[in-house]
Scaffold this active site. Structure first.
Site, PDB file in Angstrom:
ATOM      1  N   GLU A 274       2.194  -4.628  -5.501  1.00 36.10           N
ATOM      2  CA  GLU A 274       1.156  -5.469  -5.452  1.00 36.10           C
ATOM      3  C   GLU A 274      -0.251  -4.959  -6.048  1.00 36.10           C
ATOM      4  OE1 GLU A 274      -1.565  -7.504  -1.424  1.00 36.10           O
ATOM      5  OE2 GLU A 274       0.629  -6.971  -1.351  1.00 36.10           O
TER       6      GLU A 274
ATOM      7  N   GLN B 130       0.023  16.104  -1.079  1.00 36.60           N
ATOM      8  CA  GLN B 130       0.202  15.794  -2.176  1.00 36.60           C
ATOM      9  C   GLN B 130       0.491  16.792  -3.277  1.00 36.60           C
ATOM     10  OE1 GLN B 130      -3.797  13.934  -2.627  1.00 36.60           O
ATOM     11  NE2 GLN B 130      -3.322  12.308  -1.524  1.00 36.60           N
ATOM     12  N   ARG B 131       1.018  16.370  -4.392  1.00 33.83           N
ATOM     13  CA  ARG B 131       1.302  17.238  -5.495  1.00 33.83           C
ATOM     14  C   ARG B 131       2.574  17.931  -5.151  1.00 33.83           C
ATOM     15  NH1 ARG B 131      -2.552  17.609  -9.358  1.00 33.83           N
ATOM     16  NH2 ARG B 131      -4.567  16.919  -8.776  1.00 33.83           N
ATOM     17  N   LYS B 132       3.501  17.272  -4.302  1.00 29.98           N
ATOM     18  CA  LYS B 132       4.684  17.754  -4.043  1.00 29.98           C
ATOM     19  C   LYS B 132       5.836  17.027  -4.279  1.00 29.98           C
ATOM     20  CE  LYS B 132       3.044  20.688  -0.134  1.00 29.98           C
ATOM     21  NZ  LYS B 132       3.159  21.064   1.423  1.00 29.98           N
TER      22      LYS B 132
ATOM     23  N   LEU C 184       0.606   5.622   0.429  1.00 32.76           N
ATOM     24  CA  LEU C 184      -0.309   6.925   0.582  1.00 32.76           C
ATOM     25  C   LEU C 184       0.667   8.124   0.770  1.00 32.76           C
ATOM     26  CD1 LEU C 184      -3.209   8.044   1.012  1.00 32.76           C
ATOM     27  CD2 LEU C 184      -2.573   7.761   3.673  1.00 32.76           C
ATOM     28  N   THR C 185       0.101   9.255   0.106  1.00 34.50           N
ATOM     29  CA  THR C 185       0.559  10.485   0.671  1.00 34.50           C
ATOM     30  C   THR C 185      -0.458  11.164   1.130  1.00 34.50           C
ATOM     31  OG1 THR C 185       2.286  10.354  -1.189  1.00 34.50           O
ATOM     32  CG2 THR C 185       1.824  12.687  -0.175  1.00 34.50           C
TER      33      THR C 185
ATOM     34  N   TYR D 167       5.845  13.851  -3.432  1.00 36.49           N
ATOM     35  CA  TYR D 167       6.188  12.720  -2.287  1.00 36.49           C
ATOM     36  C   TYR D 167       5.904  11.189  -2.828  1.00 36.49           C
ATOM     37  CZ  TYR D 167       7.315  16.474   0.865  1.00 36.49           C
ATOM     38  OH  TYR D 167       7.967  17.455   1.473  1.00 36.49           O
TER      39      TYR D 167
ATOM     40  N   CYS E  51       1.041  -1.108   0.031  1.00 36.43           N
ATOM     41  CA  CYS E  51      -0.029   0.189   0.023  1.00 36.43           C
ATOM     42  C   CYS E  51       0.793   1.349  -0.017  1.00 36.43           C
ATOM     43  CB  CYS E  51      -0.939  -0.068   1.239  1.00 36.43           C
ATOM     44  SG  CYS E  51      -2.173  -0.934   1.109  1.00 36.43           S
TER      45      CYS E  51
END
Length: 299
Positions: free
Chosen positions: A184, A158-160, A152-153, A162, A150
């Site tokens: 996966e 987000q949009r940086k 996640l940011t 990462y 899995c």
């Protein structure tokens, strides 16, 4: 909605927090230990008493210096640190991380059985401490060479760049393990977009270095990507042609440069080999015992 650190964040999906904690429609989360609370005053008291956890409960494996504007000298991004957290040793933290991430992932099903996983948690670090930006998890042992379960940011980060950094780190760990990796399946919608962009950019860079003359096998050796993921990226770029019964890469230097311009405008944070903790090596785990006939494990 959750309040975490200096952010209030609208949630996207259901997560199975205890019912009595979410009755008011807002949850308060400590950004250090990820403990969840149903009242603001409880969170304030938790902070004032001093949360015992200064950073994610694992080994710091990577430290990325702050980004500085060359013109003004001003810091444009704080220091980054990545921690490797073992689900078998920090079970409560990892369970809280999974509950938190389910608020923003539509397909995630892991909540409590965290022992078989490692969690790689990325933090921004400033004068006020560590702030969790995002993470990826991977199984300790997998026969399919999965290097990520899995990813996640968190929405405020987000949009940086990462997301692509986390993906790049998963492949770097695979390379250090001597493996060719792949995530996966199924990927979340955001994960699919992030991976497709990452695969395309990295494949284009290899093709650019070789002036378009490289095979799928060559690209796999240079990137650590599985060949099916490379083929998927090439197809999305319309650079894979079927000729005389086989697929070939059809890319001129000019076409490659045109594609690269669209990707170079996106924010990127490159993984630097020199910023890994020199004492760290990817851990190795024995495969789980095979079940005996009838499904019972040998004791």
């Amino acid at each position: 909605m959750i309040e975490m650190g200096r952010y209030e964040i609208d949630c996207w999906y259901y997560s199975p927090y205890p019912d009595d904690f979410v009755q008011n429609g807002k949850l308060f989360v400590c950004e250090r230990c990820l403990k969840y609370m149903k009242r603001k005053k409880t969170l304030v008291r938790h902070r004032e008493k001093g949360c015992a956890m200064a950073h994610p409960p694992g080994d710091e494996i990577y430290r990325h210096p702050p980004a500085v504007d060359p013109g003004t000298g001003a810091e444009t991004r704080p220091r980054l640190s990545m921690y490797e957290v073992d689900g078998g040793k920090a079970g409560v933290y990892c369970q809280n991380l999974c509950l938190l991430s389910k608020l923003f992932l539509d397909h995630k099903t892991l909540y409590y059985d965290v022992e078989p996983f490692l969690f790689y948690v990325l933090c921004e670090v400033d004068a006020k401490g560590h702030h969790v930006v995002g993470y990826f998890s991977k199984e300790k042992y997998t026969r399919e060479s999965y290097n990520l379960a899995c990813i996640l940011t968190l929405p405020p980060y987000q949009r940086k760049g990462y997301g692509s950094f986390l993906i790049a780190m998963s492949y770097e760990i695979s390379r250090r393990e001597g493996k060719v990796g792949t995530p996966e399946r199924p990927l979340s919608d955001l994960g699919q977009v992030s991976y497709r962009s990452f695969w395309c950019r990295e494949v284009l860079q290899v093709l650019h270095r070789h002036k378009g003359s490289a095979s799928v096998k060559d690209i796999s050796g240079a990137t650590g990507f599985q060949e099916r993921d490379i083929a998927s990226a090439l197809q999305s770029l319309n650079l894979l042609k079927y000729w005389k019964g086989q697929h070939i890469i059809s890319a001129t230097p000019k076409i490659i440069e045109e594609h690269m311009r669209s990707f170079n405008s996106k924010r990127q944070i490159a993984v630097n080999q020199g910023w890994f903790n020199t004492q760290w090596q990817p851990p190795t785990f024995a495969p789980p015992p095979k079940p005996m006939r009838g499904g019972a494990n040998r004791q």
